[in-house]
Design a protein around this motif. Structure first.
Motif, PDB file in Angstrom:
ATOM      1  N   GLN A  45       0.905  -1.162  -0.120  1.00  7.02           N
ATOM      2  CA  GLN A  45       0.068   0.121   0.017  1.00  7.02           C
ATOM      3  C   GLN A  45       0.952   1.020   0.069  1.00  7.02           C
ATOM      4  O   GLN A  45       0.551   2.148  -0.628  1.00  7.02           O
ATOM      5  CB  GLN A  45      -1.023   0.124   1.030  1.00  7.02           C
ATOM      6  N   ILE A  48       2.471   1.882  -3.250  1.00 11.92           N
ATOM      7  CA  ILE A  48       1.703   2.447  -4.346  1.00 11.92           C
ATOM      8  C   ILE A  48       1.150   4.050  -4.029  1.00 11.92           C
ATOM      9  O   ILE A  48       1.391   4.607  -4.881  1.00 11.92           O
ATOM     10  CB  ILE A  48       0.388   1.524  -4.423  1.00 11.92           C
ATOM     11  N   ALA A  49       1.285   4.183  -2.895  1.00 13.06           N
ATOM     12  CA  ALA A  49       0.940   5.669  -2.245  1.00 13.06           C
ATOM     13  C   ALA A  49       2.191   6.458  -3.048  1.00 13.06           C
ATOM     14  O   ALA A  49       1.843   7.611  -3.469  1.00 13.06           O
ATOM     15  CB  ALA A  49       0.649   5.881  -0.838  1.00 13.06           C
ATOM     16  N   LYS A  52       1.806   6.974  -6.592  1.00  6.33           N
ATOM     17  CA  LYS A  52       0.585   7.720  -6.907  1.00  6.33           C
ATOM     18  C   LYS A  52       1.138   9.282  -6.727  1.00  6.33           C
ATOM     19  O   LYS A  52       0.467  10.138  -7.188  1.00  6.33           O
ATOM     20  CB  LYS A  52      -0.555   7.255  -6.118  1.00  6.33           C
ATOM     21  N   LYS A  53       1.696   9.616  -5.905  1.00  4.14           N
ATOM     22  CA  LYS A  53       1.934  11.022  -5.509  1.00  4.14           C
ATOM     23  C   LYS A  53       2.669  11.762  -6.629  1.00  4.14           C
ATOM     24  O   LYS A  53       2.784  12.763  -7.042  1.00  4.14           O
ATOM     25  CB  LYS A  53       3.089  11.095  -4.417  1.00  4.14           C
ATOM     26  N   ALA A  56      -0.231   9.572 -12.046  1.00  6.65           N
ATOM     27  CA  ALA A  56      -1.646   9.122 -11.982  1.00  6.65           C
ATOM     28  C   ALA A  56      -1.643   7.638 -12.407  1.00  6.65           C
ATOM     29  O   ALA A  56      -1.954   7.407 -13.387  1.00  6.65           O
ATOM     30  CB  ALA A  56      -2.416  10.112 -12.719  1.00  6.65           C
ATOM     31  N   ILE A  57      -1.729   6.896 -11.400  1.00  8.66           N
ATOM     32  CA  ILE A  57      -1.963   5.202 -11.890  1.00  8.66           C
ATOM     33  C   ILE A  57      -3.099   4.613 -10.921  1.00  8.66           C
ATOM     34  O   ILE A  57      -3.556   5.260  -9.924  1.00  8.66           O
ATOM     35  CB  ILE A  57      -0.966   4.679 -11.648  1.00  8.66           C
ATOM     36  N   ASP A  58      -3.675   3.598 -11.370  1.00  4.42           N
ATOM     37  CA  ASP A  58      -4.726   3.047 -10.590  1.00  4.42           C
ATOM     38  C   ASP A  58      -3.812   1.904  -9.908  1.00  4.42           C
ATOM     39  O   ASP A  58      -2.992   1.542 -10.069  1.00  4.42           O
ATOM     40  CB  ASP A  58      -5.736   2.135 -11.545  1.00  4.42           C
ATOM     41  N   GLN A  59      -4.725   1.461  -8.941  1.00  2.42           N
ATOM     42  CA  GLN A  59      -4.349   0.425  -7.856  1.00  2.42           C
ATOM     43  C   GLN A  59      -3.816  -0.853  -8.600  1.00  2.42           C
ATOM     44  O   GLN A  59      -2.723  -1.321  -8.346  1.00  2.42           O
ATOM     45  CB  GLN A  59      -5.462   0.172  -6.934  1.00  2.42           C
ATOM     46  N   VAL A  79       5.205  -1.617 -12.344  1.00  2.00           N
ATOM     47  CA  VAL A  79       4.434  -0.454 -12.406  1.00  2.00           C
ATOM     48  C   VAL A  79       3.988  -0.255 -13.875  1.00  2.00           C
ATOM     49  O   VAL A  79       4.931  -0.164 -14.781  1.00  2.00           O
ATOM     50  CB  VAL A  79       4.858   1.010 -11.935  1.00  2.00           C
TER      51      VAL A  79
END
Lengths: 83, 270
Positions: A45, A48-49, A52-53, A56-59, A79
């Motif tokens: 998690q 991924i966070a 994401k910062k 822009a990606i999806d889980q 990724v």
């Protein structure tokens, strides 16, 4: 099986076959998760966070996997970057 | 050296206590001094299934807390020689079981008993973990049904990672599958997982298959372990399982529904 059952189509699996198939999938999945260390889900998690910062990606475009061989473990982060 | 056997399953209502009572009685009948311990603190039922509920004075937790001696708490079975019951406490909670306390009681029992059967509570909480921690052998009681098989697999994972043998990297706990409430007619009709289906998924050796049987409810009604009902299919199947546990090789029975007559087959009646 009765005489009349011979006229039914054989295409559909029996409910027992369905049960076995569902069990094989879920048990294999849970055994895989069991082999991983406790901290892995949270680490996943957090990785991924961080990504994401910046992007822009999806889980589901990130996969974090830990593979262990005899004497070394490999942490693999995949990724899929958007175009 | 005493052998510690845990009867476990994860899921509730699959027949752990019935199995503990039957296997314990079977081992005692074979001449081994056996004690069956109820680990279900707060929800004890082994005493009812074995028909000694009115003779409980002290319990497992009293012994752990040194409020009573083992000899005071052990109940000698009235029907079967060599058989003893250590009941669970009905009033305390599961935290009363400490690893250290359970270990001391098991060590003391191991001095005089050949077999110690630990009847695990359902779930994977403290009571279940304590029941399996010290085990040498595990009897994983499973119904041919999806939730029971999944929970059994989960329990196998815990046996392989959280038992004393796993922690000390000793030889692993010996795992046995006991398939209970098996209905061969429904298996033939494709409505129930078969023995080989469950064996394929759990991948542990099969100790026995206990057919779904009216004898089990009758036995619990009267507080008599079902293995003493020699005439019943379930009683005989438990007897076979005990003999296999003792190393005998016996063919599995009660795996097939009785053959139907020609007219029944033709018309598909029950």
């Amino acid at each position: 099986m009765s005489f009349f059952d011979y006229f039914r189509s054989k295409a559909q699996p029996t409910s027992a076959e369905l049960a076995k198939e569902r069990l094989q999938i879920i048990v294999a999945h849970e055994r895989g998760a069991r082999a991983n260390p406790d901290y892995l889900p949270q680490m996943q998690q957090e990785i991924i966070a961080v990504i994401k910062k910046y992007i822009a990606i999806d889980q589901d475009q990130v996969s974090v996997q830990l593979d262990s061989n005899d004497d070394c473990s490999v942490l693999e982060v995949n990724v899929t970057l958007p175009d | 050296m005493a052998k510690i056997i845990v009867v476990t399953s994860g899921k509730g209502g699959v027949g752990k206590t019935t199995t503990s009572a039957a296997i314990g009685t079977g081992l005692a009948l074979s001449g081994f001094k056996t004690v069956v311990i109820d680990f279900d603190v707060g929800l004890r039922n082994l005493d009812l299934i074995m028909g000694c509920e009115r003779r409980v004075v002290y319990d497992f937790v009293n012994v752990i807390k040194q409020e009573a001696t083992l000899n005071q708490a052990l109940i000698k079975d009235k029907r079967t020689d060599n058989l003893f019951i250590l009941p669970a406490s009905q009033t305390r909670d599961k935290d009363a079981l400490t690893q250290e306390g359970v270990g001391i009681v098991l060590d003391e029992l191991a001095e005089t008993f050949d077999y110690i059967i630990c009847d695990s509570p359902a779930g994977i909480e403290k009571g279940a973990q304590m029941a399996l921690y010290f085990a040498d052998v595990a009897i994983v009681t499973t119904n041919p049904e999806v939730s029971s098989v999944r929970d059994s697999d989960r329990i196998l994972g815990i046996l392989q990672s959280k038992s004393r043998r796993a922690e000390k990297a000793d030889e692993p706990v010996q795992e046995h599958l006991l398939l209970t409430r098996y209905n061969p007619a429904r298996v033939d009709a494709g409505e129930m997982l078969s023995v080989s289906d469950v064996e394929d998924i759990l991948a542990i050796p099969l100790l026995g298959v206990i057919p779904e049987s009216e004898a089990v409810l009758k036995a619990s009604n009267s507080g008599t372990p079902v293995i003493l009902d020699n005439a019943s299919d379930a009683g005989q199947a438990y007897d076979d399982a005990v003999q296999r546990l003792l190393g005998k090789e016996l063919e599995h029975r009660f795996l097939h529904a009785p053959k139907k007559g020609f007219f029944q087959r033709f018309l598909g009646g029950k």
